[in-house]
Design a protein around this motif. Structure first.
Motif, PDB file in Angstrom:
ATOM      1  N   PRO A  92      52.636  32.614  35.624  1.00 45.98           N
ATOM      2  CA  PRO A  92      53.331  31.649  36.477  1.00 45.98           C
ATOM      3  C   PRO A  92      53.977  32.297  37.698  1.00 45.98           C
ATOM      4  CG  PRO A  92      54.557  31.989  34.455  1.00 45.98           C
ATOM      5  CD  PRO A  92      53.237  32.654  34.277  1.00 45.98           C
ATOM      6  N   MET A  93      54.378  33.559  37.583  1.00 45.28           N
ATOM      7  CA  MET A  93      54.944  34.256  38.743  1.00 45.28           C
ATOM      8  C   MET A  93      53.899  34.380  39.851  1.00 45.28           C
ATOM      9  SD  MET A  93      57.140  37.358  37.004  1.00 45.28           S
ATOM     10  CE  MET A  93      57.487  38.054  38.613  1.00 45.28           C
ATOM     11  N   LEU A  94      52.714  34.874  39.485  1.00 44.46           N
ATOM     12  CA  LEU A  94      51.659  35.031  40.475  1.00 44.46           C
ATOM     13  C   LEU A  94      51.135  33.676  40.933  1.00 44.46           C
ATOM     14  CD1 LEU A  94      49.871  36.888  42.090  1.00 44.46           C
ATOM     15  CD2 LEU A  94      48.339  37.101  40.116  1.00 44.46           C
ATOM     16  N   GLY A  95      51.048  32.717  40.002  1.00 45.98           N
ATOM     17  CA  GLY A  95      50.598  31.375  40.359  1.00 45.98           C
ATOM     18  C   GLY A  95      51.539  30.716  41.352  1.00 45.98           C
ATOM     19  N   GLY A  96      52.841  30.843  41.117  1.00 45.91           N
ATOM     20  CA  GLY A  96      53.818  30.279  42.048  1.00 45.91           C
ATOM     21  C   GLY A  96      53.745  30.941  43.409  1.00 45.91           C
ATOM     22  N   ALA A  97      53.566  32.261  43.423  1.00 47.18           N
ATOM     23  CA  ALA A  97      53.445  32.982  44.689  1.00 47.18           C
ATOM     24  C   ALA A  97      52.199  32.541  45.453  1.00 47.18           C
ATOM     25  CB  ALA A  97      53.399  34.484  44.428  1.00 47.18           C
ATOM     26  N   LEU A  98      51.097  32.337  44.742  1.00 46.49           N
ATOM     27  CA  LEU A  98      49.865  31.871  45.384  1.00 46.49           C
ATOM     28  C   LEU A  98      50.039  30.475  45.965  1.00 46.49           C
ATOM     29  CD1 LEU A  98      47.133  33.125  42.873  1.00 46.49           C
ATOM     30  CD2 LEU A  98      47.506  33.922  45.215  1.00 46.49           C
ATOM     31  N   LEU A  99      50.737  29.614  45.245  1.00 49.60           N
ATOM     32  CA  LEU A  99      50.959  28.248  45.728  1.00 49.60           C
ATOM     33  C   LEU A  99      51.802  28.256  47.010  1.00 49.60           C
ATOM     34  CD1 LEU A  99      51.646  26.486  42.313  1.00 49.60           C
ATOM     35  CD2 LEU A  99      49.679  26.081  43.801  1.00 49.60           C
ATOM     36  N   VAL A 100      52.828  29.088  47.045  1.00 50.20           N
ATOM     37  CA  VAL A 100      53.650  29.196  48.252  1.00 50.20           C
ATOM     38  C   VAL A 100      52.821  29.734  49.412  1.00 50.20           C
ATOM     39  CG1 VAL A 100      55.632  30.348  49.295  1.00 50.20           C
ATOM     40  CG2 VAL A 100      55.795  29.475  46.962  1.00 50.20           C
ATOM     41  N   THR A 101      51.965  30.707  49.130  1.00 48.90           N
ATOM     42  CA  THR A 101      51.107  31.283  50.168  1.00 48.90           C
ATOM     43  C   THR A 101      50.149  30.245  50.738  1.00 48.90           C
ATOM     44  OG1 THR A 101      51.212  33.455  49.088  1.00 48.90           O
ATOM     45  CG2 THR A 101      49.416  33.086  50.663  1.00 48.90           C
ATOM     46  N   VAL A 102      49.517  29.481  49.849  1.00 47.71           N
ATOM     47  CA  VAL A 102      48.583  28.445  50.304  1.00 47.71           C
ATOM     48  C   VAL A 102      49.310  27.390  51.127  1.00 47.71           C
ATOM     49  CG1 VAL A 102      47.078  26.565  49.530  1.00 47.71           C
ATOM     50  CG2 VAL A 102      46.938  28.797  48.422  1.00 47.71           C
ATOM     51  N   LEU A 103      50.498  26.988  50.675  1.00 47.20           N
ATOM     52  CA  LEU A 103      51.293  26.010  51.418  1.00 47.20           C
ATOM     53  C   LEU A 103      51.629  26.545  52.811  1.00 47.20           C
ATOM     54  CD1 LEU A 103      52.949  23.398  51.642  1.00 47.20           C
ATOM     55  CD2 LEU A 103      54.838  24.593  50.498  1.00 47.20           C
ATOM     56  N   ALA A 104      52.028  27.805  52.899  1.00 43.71           N
ATOM     57  CA  ALA A 104      52.363  28.409  54.197  1.00 43.71           C
ATOM     58  C   ALA A 104      51.147  28.457  55.115  1.00 43.71           C
ATOM     59  CB  ALA A 104      52.929  29.811  53.988  1.00 43.71           C
ATOM     60  N   ILE A 105      49.977  28.768  54.564  1.00 47.40           N
ATOM     61  CA  ILE A 105      48.755  28.825  55.374  1.00 47.40           C
ATOM     62  C   ILE A 105      48.398  27.447  55.909  1.00 47.40           C
ATOM     63  CG2 ILE A 105      46.264  29.224  55.278  1.00 47.40           C
ATOM     64  CD1 ILE A 105      46.848  31.508  53.303  1.00 47.40           C
ATOM     65  N   ILE A 106      48.497  26.433  55.061  1.00 44.47           N
ATOM     66  CA  ILE A 106      48.188  25.066  55.492  1.00 44.47           C
ATOM     67  C   ILE A 106      49.145  24.625  56.598  1.00 44.47           C
ATOM     68  CG2 ILE A 106      48.178  22.638  54.776  1.00 44.47           C
ATOM     69  CD1 ILE A 106      47.198  23.612  52.030  1.00 44.47           C
ATOM     70  N   LEU A 107      50.423  24.896  56.406  1.00 40.80           N
ATOM     71  CA  LEU A 107      51.409  24.534  57.426  1.00 40.80           C
ATOM     72  C   LEU A 107      51.168  25.292  58.725  1.00 40.80           C
ATOM     73  CD1 LEU A 107      54.698  24.315  55.336  1.00 40.80           C
ATOM     74  CD2 LEU A 107      53.486  22.435  56.429  1.00 40.80           C
ATOM     75  N   GLU A 108      50.784  26.551  58.627  1.00 39.72           N
ATOM     76  CA  GLU A 108      50.495  27.341  59.826  1.00 39.72           C
ATOM     77  C   GLU A 108      49.329  26.728  60.612  1.00 39.72           C
ATOM     78  OE1 GLU A 108      50.001  30.271  62.781  1.00 39.72           O
ATOM     79  OE2 GLU A 108      51.720  29.534  61.624  1.00 39.72           O
ATOM     80  N   ILE A 109      48.297  26.274  59.915  1.00 41.54           N
ATOM     81  CA  ILE A 109      47.149  25.659  60.589  1.00 41.54           C
ATOM     82  C   ILE A 109      47.578  24.374  61.294  1.00 41.54           C
ATOM     83  CG2 ILE A 109      44.917  24.531  60.205  1.00 41.54           C
ATOM     84  CD1 ILE A 109      44.481  26.537  57.898  1.00 41.54           C
ATOM     85  N   VAL A 110      48.343  23.543  60.601  1.00 43.07           N
ATOM     86  CA  VAL A 110      48.801  22.282  61.184  1.00 43.07           C
ATOM     87  C   VAL A 110      49.718  22.535  62.376  1.00 43.07           C
ATOM     88  CG1 VAL A 110      50.150  20.193  60.755  1.00 43.07           C
ATOM     89  CG2 VAL A 110      48.556  21.016  59.022  1.00 43.07           C
ATOM     90  N   LEU A 111      50.664  23.450  62.210  1.00 43.93           N
ATOM     91  CA  LEU A 111      51.619  23.727  63.272  1.00 43.93           C
ATOM     92  C   LEU A 111      50.959  24.406  64.466  1.00 43.93           C
ATOM     93  CD1 LEU A 111      54.588  24.939  61.045  1.00 43.93           C
ATOM     94  CD2 LEU A 111      54.491  22.813  62.361  1.00 43.93           C
ATOM     95  N   ALA A 112      49.945  25.223  64.221  1.00 45.55           N
ATOM     96  CA  ALA A 112      49.215  25.839  65.328  1.00 45.55           C
ATOM     97  C   ALA A 112      48.515  24.773  66.164  1.00 45.55           C
ATOM     98  CB  ALA A 112      48.205  26.849  64.792  1.00 45.55           C
ATOM     99  N   PHE A 113      47.971  23.762  65.498  1.00 45.30           N
ATOM    100  CA  PHE A 113      47.329  22.657  66.220  1.00 45.30           C
ATOM    101  C   PHE A 113      48.353  21.888  67.052  1.00 45.30           C
ATOM    102  CE2 PHE A 113      46.310  18.092  66.311  1.00 45.30           C
ATOM    103  CZ  PHE A 113      45.136  18.135  67.054  1.00 45.30           C
ATOM    104  N   VAL A 114      49.516  21.609  66.465  1.00 42.37           N
ATOM    105  CA  VAL A 114      50.578  20.905  67.193  1.00 42.37           C
ATOM    106  C   VAL A 114      51.041  21.742  68.381  1.00 42.37           C
ATOM    107  CG1 VAL A 114      52.930  20.006  67.022  1.00 42.37           C
ATOM    108  CG2 VAL A 114      51.321  19.641  65.146  1.00 42.37           C
TER     109      VAL A 114
END
Length: 229
Positions: A187-209
């Motif tokens: 769960p530690m690594l799983g939670g870290a991966l989820l945060v990483t994926v969320l950050a990447i998705i937000l970065e893509i959206v915010l870069a477009f904006v």
């Protein structure tokens, strides 16, 4: 490899995706805390940055203040506020607001200050008030820099919001801290991966904006000052 396999097994377990404490619930909590923090910090920092940039006063204060706030260790501040206010969301929100303010303040100030003085003078020449100059000229031109500050603040807060679980039962960080407490690394690594994926998705959206704001900024300002000498 066992840790990797266990992590993907943990992520693919159907029980992790429904019910109380599920991944979707923690994800929504994480995003919700991030948006709340950015809203609070934005209401405090962006108007102040706009005022300082427009008047060209307080630059030294902005630099010193932003530098001092960036130097504050987030975990240390979270611990101190947590001791003061107790267990709950208050301590993480205060800590994350402190983290977000420097980027938002610097983005608003730098964006407004970067507007060409001749453009501002032209707006005054056609009879615009100071408020109209800010709204119709400076803000459209400064939008890319301001959005850049918001983008940086959001990504910082998303990454650091995992600390919210240190003193509260909120967010994706809950998986990290529960795994740490129980000695279970999946769960530690799983939670870290989820945060990483969320950050990447937000970065893509915010870069477009961010790119979109660049294309729209100068045409809007030119339209506002149409007919200037």
């Amino acid at each position: 490899m066992n840790i990797i396999d266990d992590t993907f097994a943990w992520l693919s377990d159907p029980s992790r995706w429904s019910g109380d404490g599920s991944i979707p619930q923690r994800l929504l909590e994480h995003v919700g805390v991030t948006l709340l923090v950015i809203l609070i910090a934005g209401l405090l920092a962006i108007p102040a940055g706009i005022a300082i940039g427009h008047t060209r006063r307080g630059k030294a204060f902005v630099i010193s203040f932003a530098g001092a706030m960036r130097a504050i260790p987030s975990l240390g501040l979270l611990t101190l506020v947590g001791i003061w206010v107790g267990i709950g969301l208050e301590a993480p929100i205060v800590t994350l607001v402190v983290l977000a303010i420097p980027s938002l303040l610097a983005g608003a100030y730098s964006g407004i200050e970067s507007v060409d003085a001749l453009t501002v003078d032209a707006a005054r020449a056609v009879g615009m008030s100071e408020g109209q100059i800010i709204r119709k000229v400076e803000l459209p031109i400064a939008a890319p820099v301001i959005v850049g500050g918001i983008r940086a603040a959001i990504l910082q807060v998303v990454a650091t919001a995992t600390l919210a679980a240190y003193v509260s039962d909120y967010g994706l960080g809950r998986f990290v801290f529960s795994g740490l407490k129980g000695g279970d690394y999946s769960p530690m690594l799983g939670g870290a991966l989820l945060v990483t994926v969320l950050a990447i998705i937000l970065e893509i959206v915010l870069a477009f904006v961010h790119r979109t704001s660049r294309h729209l900024s100068y045409p809007a300002a030119r339209a506002a000052t149409k007919g200037t000498p």
